[in-house]
Write an enzyme that holds these catalytic residues in place. Structure first.
Site: not given
Ligand code: AMP
Length: 281
Positions: A30-31, A34, A37, A61, A148, A177, A187
């Site tokens: 979702m951008g 960090h 990602h 969502q 993740g 991470v 994020s």
């Molecule tokens: P999001 O942008 O929050 O929807 O996350 C996109 C992807 O990044 C998802 O598969 C998350 O599980 C993964 N993700 C977010 N935070 C972390 C993290 N700290 N370590 C590993 N993967 C992450």
């Protein structure tokens, strides 16, 4: 460093996808990117000939009153990060490309696992997640997709969707991470005030205390984690749960998962860890 090709429409994505060498990996995001990602994109780069990253804040969502409107959007920085990590294609569509007006509104129903833990606090969240991920799979036609472990219930449900709907791709889970002090990167961490940032580390501390108590049994895991959480009264706990690795009932011995959600002020934080319950032999 070459900039990735950017697709804003499904037609552009299809054209760019067709030109990629295989196997093709998809990393949905979702951008507000960090290091978590970036780690997913690097893992994808390591296994794929072509890497597609989607940057799309998926409205379905988010529940009423959640942070859809104020969810961080940092497109220029995201594109620069994805160029550094060697993504080939970035899919950055407007909402109408993913949810065209006049569509029948077919969605993916997560089943009972969508109603517990995160799903109990966020009704409809996982239907939104699975529906957009299924659409992204249809659009990018990946051979591999990277998610993740940070969002463990999401990863579990996506694995279940791929298995039960017999979708032709491999789901790859990537370990969480963390900051040096243990806080899982998110994020949403940018919403935290300095005081809340100090408190937020309690989540990972509680999980570690729980995991360290594993050999004493399931009750000891929950008690150890609860004791750490009790030391941070400004953190409001949504749930603390010990399950088996597939989010079923906790085992009396063997591999398990400890999952936690809490609020620091208006910011919701989630984290989880693996736990070995019972005798380590
Ligand atoms: P999001 O942008 O929050 O929807 O996350 C996109 C992807 O990044 C998802 O598969 C998350 O599980 C993964 N993700 C977010 N935070 C972390 C993290 N700290 N370590 C590993 N993967 C992450």
């Amino acid at each position: 460093m070459t900039r990735p090709a950017v697709a804003e429409t499904t037609a552009e994505l299809a054209r760019l996808r067709a030109a990629l060498p295989g196997p093709v990996a998809l990393v949905p995001t979702m951008g507000a990117l960090h290091e978590g990602h970036r780690t997913l994109v690097r893992a994808a780069r390591g296994r794929a000939g072509g890497v597609v990253v989607s940057v799309f804040v998926n409205p379905t969502q988010f529940g009423p009153g959640e942070d859809l409107d104020r969810y961080p959007r940092t497109w220029d920085a995201d594109l620069a990060a994805l160029a550094e990590e060697g993504a080939d294609v970035v899919f950055h569509p407007p909402v109408e490309e993913v949810y065209p007006p006049g569509a029948a509104g077919v969605t993916v129903h997560p089943g009972p696992l969508g109603d517990v833990l995160e799903g109990a606090v966020r009704p409809g969240h996982f239907a939104g997640v699975l529906t957009v991920v299924a659409k992204l799979f249809g659009l990018a036609r990946p051979d591999l997709a990277f998610f993740g472990e940070k969002d463990y219930q999401q990863l579990t449900l996506i694995r279940a969707m791929v298995r039960e709907l017999v979708l032709p791709l491999e789901v790859v889970g990537v370990p969480t991470v963390r900051e040096d002090d243990g806080l899982a990167l998110s994020s949403r961490n940018r919403y935290l005030t300095p005081e809340q940032r100090v408190t937020a580390v309690t989540l990972s501390r509680a999980l570690r205390a729980g995991a360290d108590a594993g050999r004493h049994g399931a009750d000891a895991v929950l008690a150890a984690a609860s004791a750490v959480l009790a030391g941070a009264p400004d953190l409001r706990q949504d749930y603390l749960a010990l399950t088996d690795p597939d989010l079923g009932p906790a085992p009396s011995t063997g591999p398990a998962r400890l999952l936690l959600a809490a609020r620091a002020g208006g910011t919701r934080l989630i984290d989880n860890t693996s736990v070995q319950v019972g005798d380590p032999r």
